[in-house]
Design an enzyme around this catalytic site. Structure first.
Site, PDB file in Angstrom:
ATOM      1  N   GLU A  61      -8.897  -6.150  -2.988  1.00 59.90           N
ATOM      2  CA  GLU A  61      -8.411  -4.967  -2.604  1.00 59.90           C
ATOM      3  C   GLU A  61      -9.382  -4.260  -1.502  1.00 59.90           C
ATOM      4  O   GLU A  61     -10.038  -4.986  -0.649  1.00 59.90           O
ATOM      5  CB  GLU A  61      -8.082  -3.847  -3.551  1.00 59.90           C
ATOM      6  CG  GLU A  61      -6.479  -4.296  -4.254  1.00 59.90           C
ATOM      7  CD  GLU A  61      -5.197  -4.386  -3.441  1.00 59.90           C
ATOM      8  OE1 GLU A  61      -5.099  -4.068  -2.384  1.00 59.90           O
ATOM      9  OE2 GLU A  61      -4.331  -4.922  -4.118  1.00 59.90           O
ATOM     10  N   SER A 109       0.903  -1.199   0.023  1.00 60.34           N
ATOM     11  CA  SER A 109      -0.033  -0.001   0.152  1.00 60.34           C
ATOM     12  C   SER A 109       0.928   1.335   0.013  1.00 60.34           C
ATOM     13  O   SER A 109       1.800   1.469  -0.945  1.00 60.34           O
ATOM     14  CB  SER A 109      -0.875  -0.177   1.077  1.00 60.34           C
ATOM     15  OG  SER A 109      -2.013   0.942   1.052  1.00 60.34           O
ATOM     16  N   HIS A 142      -7.374  -5.863   0.738  1.00 59.07           N
ATOM     17  CA  HIS A 142      -6.199  -4.964   0.927  1.00 59.07           C
ATOM     18  C   HIS A 142      -5.194  -5.499   2.326  1.00 59.07           C
ATOM     19  O   HIS A 142      -5.984  -5.229   3.366  1.00 59.07           O
ATOM     20  CB  HIS A 142      -6.639  -3.560   1.070  1.00 59.07           C
ATOM     21  CG  HIS A 142      -5.403  -2.759   0.652  1.00 59.07           C
ATOM     22  ND1 HIS A 142      -4.803  -2.486  -0.364  1.00 59.07           N
ATOM     23  CD2 HIS A 142      -4.971  -1.359   1.608  1.00 59.07           C
ATOM     24  CE1 HIS A 142      -3.832  -1.574  -0.528  1.00 59.07           C
ATOM     25  NE2 HIS A 142      -3.915  -0.999   0.793  1.00 59.07           N
TER      26      HIS A 142
END
Length: 577
Positions: A393, A271, A491
């Site tokens: 995600e 990320s 995610h």
């Protein structure tokens, strides 16, 4: 002879009355009591070990000589686990054979200034407690995603430039691959220990590598661009990025004494941490500091200097300061500064449509350009890159809703309604393309498939291919957790696999603790370790994985049955733009 693994915190609790934690962090992690019928703390001479009670044939006078070799023991010693650095000696502890060092300072910095080498010290510095993490906006309620992504929080301090190390050897001649982790949380939140799965012990043991995790300045302290107010603030908009460079310089200077090879350093992050890796590939300051790069689940967004400088101007205005009073920002309490800057960001976002988040600043100097605008440095052509994402995600978090019907139970009509809601007139085309790309998945998954991070991976690799960089590998984790009737990979979902940490408390539950998940953990961790060791993920536990080229658009899809797929979802990604 195997001994039950117990936390160093139990051991540390016995000695913290007369030792100070590295990084001025005064607390201890955790705090649960141990069952005295099962565990005992033994103190002999200069060593403290924590072991389980059990029968042994080893004579009492020989037990302390073998304690470091017994799996599951924790050793804190005045001689074992003491390592020289360029700034002084540091002491860690040995956890089941893994040398562990917490909160080692790698730099120091005044507010808004570039980092400098840390102060030296005399004697041995205790590095058995995590150092302070960067200040972030105060939290007033728990993170709702903590079941899927267990978090932990720690003492915060602006003097946060410290790192943690896990290694299997402190022999300078060991020359083990080094893996340096940059944490997520964008450039606003997070820390080197925030994710429970960031713990580097199991990755170090499984891969026989040296793992380093890094804290650095965030948000207004790391990315407020005051460059328009004087040369002394020239790089304040990238101070947090400069901290990361400083950490890599420290690694180059010191990691050999922790068993690492300074000529074989892999940086990896997820990320915001993935963009931090890209930032190292974009700044001339990082040349020669790392050898391989892994980017997980990120995008390619950066801040324009126009927006960044406007945020700074409005921050001054909100605080009632003039341009001539900019130095007073150095003394404004963090919470007050953070609130003013957040208000400034909202105002800039309304005016420019950008500038609402903290990000490194494209200033034409420290960061010359974005990754897709020629910003990747020429020398990074020789740096192998592994980049990728996960299936759902951020879309996946909506699946954990006790009041909603699980996607795997949607009717055909519900699927059609949901896809039309999301994709409008493209709904039918998206569904058809999804079925071609993912014939093994139910139609409802088309609603949750990621349409951002995967495309960013394509874009970065295609830019690198155009420039002549050939060693590019793309991955995608499509595993579906069995919890709650099935949840697409979320995610941060790949992190426990990469760190080989499904067994950590609270982590494996969100993956169902299934044999398939543990098999996948071995595959993914092996791929990351292989890449760190050789610049190529192929090897033990990994099926054949080709580089991504214009002739062969290969992706390694990690799942219950992992396999390489070629050019299988480009049509789907294009339709979802």
């Amino acid at each position: 002879m195997k001994k039950k693994l117990v936390t160093i915190l139990t051991c540390a609790a016995l000695v913290m009355s007369f030792v100070a934690g590295c990084g001025n962090s005064g607390g201890l992690e955790g705090g649960g009591q141990t069952d005295q019928n099962q565990e005992q703390a033994s103190v002999e001479g200069d060593e403290i070990s924590v072991d389980s009670k059990q029968e042994t044939d080893t004579p009492a006078d020989e037990q302390m000589n073998v304690v470091t070799e017994m799996q599951g023991s924790v050793l804190l010693s005045k001689t074992e686990g003491v390592v020289d650095t360029a700034y002084g000696k540091v002491r860690g502890f040995i956890d089941g054979g893994t040398y562990t060092f917490r909160g080692i300072p790698y730099a120091k910095a005044e507010r808004f200034q570039m980092p400098e080498a840390p102060d030296s010290w005399d004697g041995v510095r205790n590095c058995i407690v995590y150092g302070p993490t960067a200040p972030i906006t105060k939290m007033t309620s728990p993170d709702g995603g903590d079941f899927l992504i267990p978090h932990r929080y720690w003492a915060q301090n602006e003097d946060c430039q410290n790192l943690n190390i896990w290694t299997q050897s402190v022999d300078p001649e060991a020359k083990k691959p080094v893996m340096v982790w940059f944490h997520g949380g964008g450039f606003t939140n997070g820390s080197a220990i925030e994710g429970v799965a960031y713990d580097g012990k199991n990755l170090s043991e499984y891969g026989d590598v040296v793992v380093v995790t890094v804290n650095h300045r965030l948000n207004v302290l790391g990315y407020l661009d005051l460059s328009q107010y004087g040369e002394e603030y020239k790089y304040s908009g990238n101070a947090g990025t400069a901290d990361l460079v400083a950490s890599l310089k420290w690694v180059q200077e010191n990691i050999a004494n922790f068993g690492g090879d300074p000529d074989n350093v892999t940086i990896f992050g997820q990320s915001g941490g993935g963009r931090k890796v890209l930032s190292m590939m974009m700044t001339p300051e990082a040349e020669g500091l790392f050898d391989r790069a892994i980017v997980q689940s990120t995008n390619t967004s950066y801040q324009s200097q126009e927006a960044a400088q406007l945020v700074a101007a409005y921050t001054l205005e909100i605080l009632g300061l003039t341009e001539d009073q900019v130095e007073e920002l150095e003394n404004v309490p963090y919470d007050t500064l953070d609130e003013a800057a957040s208000q400034a960001q909202k105002r800039v976002k309304e005016e420019l449509g950008t500038g609402g988040s903290w990000m490194p600043v494209i200033d034409g100097d420290y960061l010359p350009a974005t990754p897709l605008d020629g910003g990747l440095q020429e020398w990074t052509k020789d740096v192998p890159l592994m980049i990728g994402s996960v299936f759902g995600e951020s879309n996946s978090f909506a699946e954990v809703d006790p009041n909603a019907v699980n996607k795997n139970d949607w009717t055909k009509e519900e699927v059609s309604e949901k896809l039309t809601e999301k994709f409008g007139e493209n709904a039918d085309a998206v569904l058809e393309a999804f079925r071609k790309a993912w014939p093994e998945k139910k139609d409802a998954n088309a609603y949750y498939v990621d349409d951002s991070k995967r495309r960013a991976a394509f874009q970065v690799v295609e830019k690198r291919n155009e420039s002549g960089a050939k060693n590019n590998y793309i991955f995608l984790l499509s595993y579906e957790s069995p919890v709650e009737g099935g949840v697409s990979m979320w995610h941060c979902g790949e992190i426990p696999f990469v760190f080989h940490n499904l067994d950590l408390l609270g982590v494996g539950a969100s993956y169902g603790n299934t044999p398939e998940a543990y098999k996948l953990q071995d595959e993914m961790c092996s791929a990351w370790v292989n890449f760190a060791r050789n610049g190529d993920p192929n090897g033990e536990n990994v099926l054949e994985w080709s580089t991504y080229t214009s002739e062969k658009e290969a992706t390694m899809v990690f799942d219950t049955e992992s396999a390489e797929r070629v050019a299988f979802d480009k049509e789907l990604q294009d339709l979802m733009k």
